[in-house]
Design a protein around this motif. Structure first.
Motif, PDB file in Angstrom:
ATOM      1  N   UNK A  66      -0.618  27.466  35.508  1.00 23.78           N
ATOM      2  CA  UNK A  66      -1.771  28.323  35.815  1.00 23.78           C
ATOM      3  C   UNK A  66      -2.892  27.431  36.325  1.00 23.78           C
ATOM      4  N   UNK A  67      -3.159  26.350  35.573  1.00 25.41           N
ATOM      5  CA  UNK A  67      -4.198  25.399  35.965  1.00 25.41           C
ATOM      6  C   UNK A  67      -4.893  24.873  34.729  1.00 25.41           C
ATOM      7  N   UNK A  68      -5.398  23.632  34.814  1.00 23.41           N
ATOM      8  CA  UNK A  68      -5.932  22.981  33.620  1.00 23.41           C
ATOM      9  C   UNK A  68      -7.226  22.210  33.881  1.00 23.41           C
ATOM     10  N   UNK A  69      -8.361  22.919  33.869  1.00 19.47           N
ATOM     11  CA  UNK A  69      -9.633  22.216  33.969  1.00 19.47           C
ATOM     12  C   UNK A  69     -10.041  21.599  32.619  1.00 19.47           C
ATOM     13  N   UNK A  70      -9.363  20.542  32.244  1.00 19.78           N
ATOM     14  CA  UNK A  70      -9.673  19.732  31.054  1.00 19.78           C
ATOM     15  C   UNK A  70      -9.699  20.576  29.780  1.00 19.78           C
ATOM     16  N   UNK A  71     -10.880  20.876  29.177  1.00 19.95           N
ATOM     17  CA  UNK A  71     -10.875  21.602  27.891  1.00 19.95           C
ATOM     18  C   UNK A  71     -10.973  23.121  28.063  1.00 19.95           C
ATOM     19  N   UNK A  72     -10.912  23.617  29.272  1.00 16.74           N
ATOM     20  CA  UNK A  72     -11.047  25.061  29.517  1.00 16.74           C
ATOM     21  C   UNK A  72      -9.757  25.846  29.204  1.00 16.74           C
ATOM     22  N   UNK A  73      -8.562  25.296  29.431  1.00 18.46           N
ATOM     23  CA  UNK A  73      -7.357  26.135  29.509  1.00 18.46           C
ATOM     24  C   UNK A  73      -7.029  26.997  28.294  1.00 18.46           C
ATOM     25  N   UNK A  74      -7.400  26.596  27.070  1.00 18.74           N
ATOM     26  CA  UNK A  74      -7.094  27.477  25.938  1.00 18.74           C
ATOM     27  C   UNK A  74      -7.852  28.800  26.089  1.00 18.74           C
ATOM     28  N   UNK A  75      -8.956  28.766  26.838  1.00 20.04           N
ATOM     29  CA  UNK A  75      -9.687  30.006  27.110  1.00 20.04           C
ATOM     30  C   UNK A  75      -8.818  30.956  27.938  1.00 20.04           C
ATOM     31  N   UNK A  76      -7.999  30.379  28.822  1.00 23.29           N
ATOM     32  CA  UNK A  76      -7.109  31.232  29.621  1.00 23.29           C
ATOM     33  C   UNK A  76      -6.051  31.888  28.732  1.00 23.29           C
ATOM     34  N   UNK A  77      -5.634  31.178  27.679  1.00 27.13           N
ATOM     35  CA  UNK A  77      -4.703  31.807  26.726  1.00 27.13           C
ATOM     36  C   UNK A  77      -5.364  33.043  26.123  1.00 27.13           C
ATOM     37  N   UNK A  78      -6.652  32.910  25.780  1.00 27.09           N
ATOM     38  CA  UNK A  78      -7.372  34.037  25.163  1.00 27.09           C
ATOM     39  C   UNK A  78      -7.543  35.172  26.184  1.00 27.09           C
ATOM     40  N   UNK A  79      -7.887  34.816  27.406  1.00 25.05           N
ATOM     41  CA  UNK A  79      -8.106  35.844  28.435  1.00 25.05           C
ATOM     42  C   UNK A  79      -6.815  36.626  28.687  1.00 25.05           C
ATOM     43  N   UNK A  80      -5.706  35.909  28.748  1.00 23.30           N
ATOM     44  CA  UNK A  80      -4.424  36.594  28.970  1.00 23.30           C
ATOM     45  C   UNK A  80      -4.046  37.416  27.730  1.00 23.30           C
ATOM     46  N   UNK A  81      -4.352  36.896  26.538  1.00 19.65           N
ATOM     47  CA  UNK A  81      -4.060  37.642  25.304  1.00 19.65           C
ATOM     48  C   UNK A  81      -4.842  38.960  25.302  1.00 19.65           C
ATOM     49  N   UNK A  82      -6.104  38.885  25.705  1.00 24.03           N
ATOM     50  CA  UNK A  82      -6.943  40.094  25.731  1.00 24.03           C
ATOM     51  C   UNK A  82      -6.354  41.102  26.717  1.00 24.03           C
ATOM     52  N   UNK A  83      -5.935  40.610  27.865  1.00 24.95           N
ATOM     53  CA  UNK A  83      -5.301  41.503  28.858  1.00 24.95           C
ATOM     54  C   UNK A  83      -4.061  42.159  28.259  1.00 24.95           C
ATOM     55  N   UNK A  84      -3.243  41.360  27.589  1.00 23.82           N
ATOM     56  CA  UNK A  84      -2.010  41.910  27.001  1.00 23.82           C
ATOM     57  C   UNK A  84      -2.345  42.975  25.965  1.00 23.82           C
ATOM     58  N   UNK A  85      -3.346  42.696  25.128  1.00 26.66           N
ATOM     59  CA  UNK A  85      -3.665  43.640  24.051  1.00 26.66           C
ATOM     60  C   UNK A  85      -4.347  44.894  24.583  1.00 26.66           C
ATOM     61  N   UNK A  86      -5.051  44.735  25.687  1.00 23.92           N
ATOM     62  CA  UNK A  86      -5.663  45.922  26.321  1.00 23.92           C
ATOM     63  C   UNK A  86      -4.664  46.644  27.218  1.00 23.92           C
ATOM     64  N   UNK A  87      -3.507  46.009  27.369  1.00 24.51           N
ATOM     65  CA  UNK A  87      -2.410  46.563  28.182  1.00 24.51           C
ATOM     66  C   UNK A  87      -2.814  46.674  29.656  1.00 24.51           C
ATOM     67  N   UNK A  88      -3.547  45.632  30.090  1.00 21.09           N
ATOM     68  CA  UNK A  88      -3.976  45.631  31.496  1.00 21.09           C
ATOM     69  C   UNK A  88      -3.358  44.459  32.279  1.00 21.09           C
ATOM     70  N   UNK A  89      -2.352  43.796  31.690  1.00 21.92           N
ATOM     71  CA  UNK A  89      -1.697  42.676  32.397  1.00 21.92           C
ATOM     72  C   UNK A  89      -0.623  43.252  33.313  1.00 21.92           C
ATOM     73  N   UNK A  90      -1.069  44.074  34.234  1.00 13.62           N
ATOM     74  CA  UNK A  90      -0.104  44.899  34.951  1.00 13.62           C
ATOM     75  C   UNK A  90       0.571  44.211  36.139  1.00 13.62           C
ATOM     76  N   UNK A  91      -0.135  43.232  36.745  1.00 11.32           N
ATOM     77  CA  UNK A  91       0.459  42.624  37.946  1.00 11.32           C
ATOM     78  C   UNK A  91       1.698  41.809  37.576  1.00 11.32           C
ATOM     79  N   UNK A  92       2.677  41.843  38.457  1.00 14.58           N
ATOM     80  CA  UNK A  92       3.852  40.974  38.310  1.00 14.58           C
ATOM     81  C   UNK A  92       4.755  41.295  37.131  1.00 14.58           C
ATOM     82  N   UNK A  93       4.641  42.487  36.581  1.00 14.05           N
ATOM     83  CA  UNK A  93       5.521  42.852  35.463  1.00 14.05           C
ATOM     84  C   UNK A  93       5.293  42.003  34.225  1.00 14.05           C
ATOM     85  N   UNK A  94       4.033  41.502  34.037  1.00 15.11           N
ATOM     86  CA  UNK A  94       3.753  40.606  32.909  1.00 15.11           C
ATOM     87  C   UNK A  94       3.510  41.336  31.597  1.00 15.11           C
TER      88      UNK A  94
END
Ligand code: MLC
Length: 413
Positions: free
Chosen positions: A354-382
């Motif tokens: 996905x990409x790794x701007x040093x200490x930022x990437x765990x935030x992307x884990x949270x952002x994707x988790x929020x999408x999954x829990x809101x059931x909005x991770x719709x692109x790409x069959x994710x």
């Protein structure tokens, strides 16, 4: 009714800048842009924020990073705002999430912003490595068995990789399969840097960076900023902001988490004592009174394949020592039927892809988790169907800090 009586910490907004190899922006500018997106997605104003947590950047370090950022955006000077810089390396955003939960539930904060940003992609290679190396190698060690050559971080992880290979029989191919799987996941996410899946051969034949680490098995250096807004359930109820029913997205609750530490520098002889994800995950499950089977989606830190393999075991997806075998099973499943392959882990592609701007990437884990829990991770069959709980893990240094948080939908269905 009970959710109004029990004070909970809710993730109500997230934001991220476009991930790029080179933005030519400063870390502060990236954080600022991300914060604007997060505030607008939460439908609250900067003036509502009474707590701010920032993690430091490598490209533009500041004394009291959070105070620096709060001053830049106009949150300071102001008396009633709690401003904290947290540094647990790559675990920082998850440590910050747990701190925000405490600030909201125990310190009367109403709305806490977590910001992270870095421009390590814009840095030239040697400046990046000078700073990255200095952080993970004791300056007085210049030779001998404890000395790690540059690039220090990949060499440190390479040592841990060899431990896993020798102790548990994890294979070089299984480790490379982590990168293949992450690139496959990333190819399904529109914001990921890597958009074409790697082949196993391309990972195994990529230039060697350290003895057991190739170029495509290194966190993908990039520029980016990300922000998360955590609010108290009371504040949301008072403002009539409960997002359940607002576009049907629903809030995400921080259920709890755990943290643990390992050594700052890898010891000469690696053994189990240096890994910390296991106890962080155990603490998180105990605190939340949950088991691995209760988790529908996992955001696992994967700066190098060994980190992912250890995490797979630590969070209970595989037995101890069998993380590599689990990875191989996923890889075989993907190769057999890529069109319908889904893996409820790092559906964004992780640090490797996905990409790794040093200490930022765990935030992307949270952002994707929020999408999954809101059931909005719709692109790409994710989207994992019916996702109700997610586990997010961040790792700092070379297994020096581990933070795990468990998130859930505000109202279980
Ligand atoms: C690099 N490239 C990748 C890639 N990694 N492509 C796909 N997937 C990946 N995972 C590509 C780059 O985009 C670039 O492509 C080319 O490979 C060369 O990469 P580079 O970074 O520009 O090269 P260089 O400056 O020589 O450095 C190589 C490197 C460095 C491996 C030494 O990238 C590195 O140190 N990476 C690891 C970063 C790191 O340690 N992060 C922290 C992890 S530890 P093109 O097309 O532009 O040529 C952690 C914990 C913590 O996360 O606390 O921080």
């Amino acid at each position: 009714m009970s959710s109004r009586l029990t004070l909970t910490a809710r993730i109500v907004g997230t934001g991220m800048t476009t991930l790029t190899k080179r933005s030519n922006l400063s870390a502060t500018e990236l954080m600022q842009e991300a914060l604007q997106y997060a505030l607008s997605s939460a439908n609250i104003a900067l003036g509502d924020i009474d707590g701010l947590i920032a993690v430091p950047s490598l490209s533009h370090p500041h004394f009291l990073e959070a105070h620096h950022f709060a001053t830049k955006v106009g949150l300071l000077p102001k008396k009633d705002v709690v401003v904290r810089t947290l540094d647990t390396g790559g675990a920082g955003p998850i440590t910050a999430l747990l701190e925000a939960q405490r600030m909201v539930t125990q310190e009367d904060c109403q709305a806490v912003a977590i910001v992270a940003g870095d421009a390590v992609g814009t840095m030239d290679s040697s400046s990046f490595l000078d700073r990255a190396d200095a952080g993970c190698r004791p300056s007085h060690v210049t030779s001998g068995p404890q000395f790690l050559p540059s690039p220090v971080i990949p060499h440190g992880y390479s040592r841990c990789t060899e431990y896993q290979i020798n102790k548990y029989g994890c294979t070089r191919e299984q480790l490379a399969m982590v990168s293949v799987l992450m690139s496959f996941q990333a190819s399904q996410h529109p914001s990921a840097l890597t958009n074409t899946p790697h082949t196993l051969e391309s990972v195994l034949t990529a230039p060697e960076i350290a003895p057991s680490v190739g170029l495509l098995e290194c966190a993908r250096r990039a520029d980016g900023g990300a922000a998360i807004i955590v609010c108290s359930s009371r504040f949301l109820a008072e403002r009539n902001l409960t997002t359940r029913g607002n576009g049907g997205t629903g809030d995400v609750v921080i259920l709890g988490g755990g943290e643990a530490s390992g050594p700052l520098y890898p010891p000469v002889v690696i053994d189990e004592t240096m890994f910390s994800c296991e106890s962080a995950a155990r603490n998180a499950y105990t605190k939340c009174q949950l088991e691995p089977e209760d988790i529908d989606w996992f955001g696992l830190y994967d700066c190098f394949p060994i980190c992912f393999v250890r995490a797979v075991e630590a969070v209970g997806l595989a037995e101890k020592g069998k993380g590599g075998v689990w990875v191989e099973e996923q890889y075989n499943r993907m190769m057999a039927d890529p069109a319908s392959f889904q893996m409820p882990v790092n559906s964004h592609g992780g640090l490797l892809s996905f990409g790794a701007p040093w200490e930022v990437p765990a935030t992307y884990n949270v952002i994707e988790a929020v999408k999954q829990l809101r059931r909005t991770a719709t692109e790409g069959g994710r989207q994992v169907e019916g996702a109700r709980r997610a586990l997010v893990y961040g790792n700092g240094g070379i297994f020096s800090a581990s933070a795990v948080a468990v998130l859930g939908r505000a109202v279980d269905e």
